[in-house]
Design a protein around this motif. Structure first.
Motif, PDB file in Angstrom:
ATOM      1  N   ASP A   9       0.677  -1.280  -0.234  1.00 15.16           N
ATOM      2  CA  ASP A   9      -0.039   0.099  -0.004  1.00 15.16           C
ATOM      3  C   ASP A   9       0.841   1.077   0.026  1.00 15.16           C
ATOM      4  N   LEU A  10       2.032   1.262   0.636  1.00 17.07           N
ATOM      5  CA  LEU A  10       2.934   2.255   0.746  1.00 17.07           C
ATOM      6  C   LEU A  10       3.906   2.629  -0.369  1.00 17.07           C
ATOM      7  N   GLN A  11       4.167   1.495  -1.100  1.00 15.59           N
ATOM      8  CA  GLN A  11       4.973   1.209  -2.304  1.00 15.59           C
ATOM      9  C   GLN A  11       6.529   1.314  -1.488  1.00 15.59           C
ATOM     10  N   VAL A  12       6.794   0.488  -0.620  1.00 10.46           N
ATOM     11  CA  VAL A  12       7.926   0.257   0.016  1.00 10.46           C
ATOM     12  C   VAL A  12       8.191  -1.299   0.228  1.00 10.46           C
ATOM     13  N   THR A  13       9.259  -1.627   0.494  1.00  8.66           N
ATOM     14  CA  THR A  13       9.478  -3.034   0.844  1.00  8.66           C
ATOM     15  C   THR A  13       9.142  -3.467   2.189  1.00  8.66           C
ATOM     16  N   ARG A  14       8.718  -4.820   2.594  1.00 10.66           N
ATOM     17  CA  ARG A  14       8.498  -5.377   3.626  1.00 10.66           C
ATOM     18  C   ARG A  14       9.506  -5.132   4.710  1.00 10.66           C
ATOM     19  N   GLN A  15      10.838  -5.184   4.193  1.00  9.62           N
ATOM     20  CA  GLN A  15      12.102  -5.108   4.972  1.00  9.62           C
ATOM     21  C   GLN A  15      11.828  -3.545   5.485  1.00  9.62           C
ATOM     22  N   THR A  16      11.531  -2.592   4.741  1.00 14.53           N
ATOM     23  CA  THR A  16      11.636  -1.241   5.183  1.00 14.53           C
ATOM     24  C   THR A  16      10.648  -1.223   6.569  1.00 14.53           C
ATOM     25  N   ILE A  17       9.312  -1.853   6.221  1.00 13.33           N
ATOM     26  CA  ILE A  17       8.503  -1.730   7.311  1.00 13.33           C
ATOM     27  C   ILE A  17       8.932  -2.321   8.457  1.00 13.33           C
ATOM     28  N   ASN A  18       9.678  -3.489   8.481  1.00 15.44           N
ATOM     29  CA  ASN A  18      10.094  -4.302   9.455  1.00 15.44           C
ATOM     30  C   ASN A  18      11.030  -3.312  10.193  1.00 15.44           C
ATOM     31  N   ALA A  19      12.081  -2.833   9.212  1.00 17.39           N
ATOM     32  CA  ALA A  19      13.118  -1.942  10.110  1.00 17.39           C
ATOM     33  C   ALA A  19      12.645  -0.846  10.804  1.00 17.39           C
TER      34      ALA A  19
END
Length: 63
Positions: free
Chosen positions: A24-34
């Motif tokens: 939805d935010l057009q980023v990677t899952r790793q970015t959300i996790n970090a």
């Protein structure tokens, strides 16, 4: 300076997965996790997207 956030708690309360939120935010899952683990501060642009995404004041997401 590291900014602490409540993103994980808000996301989980709403039943949103990291993968869905990342898409939805057009980023990677790793970015959300970090971001959730306070290993990465989001850019101002991404922080404002999070405010819009959750529909909450910035003070309720970040402190």
């Amino acid at each position: 300076m590291l900014v602490v956030n409540h993103i994980r708690e808000i996301r989980q309360r709403r039943g949103i997965t990291q993968i869905k939120m990342a898409e939805d935010l057009q980023v990677t899952r790793q970015t959300i996790n970090a971001i959730e683990k306070n290993k990465y501060n989001p850019s101002l642009e991404l922080a404002l997207k999070l405010v819009d995404y959750f529909g909450l004041p910035i003070e309720e997401i970040f402190f």
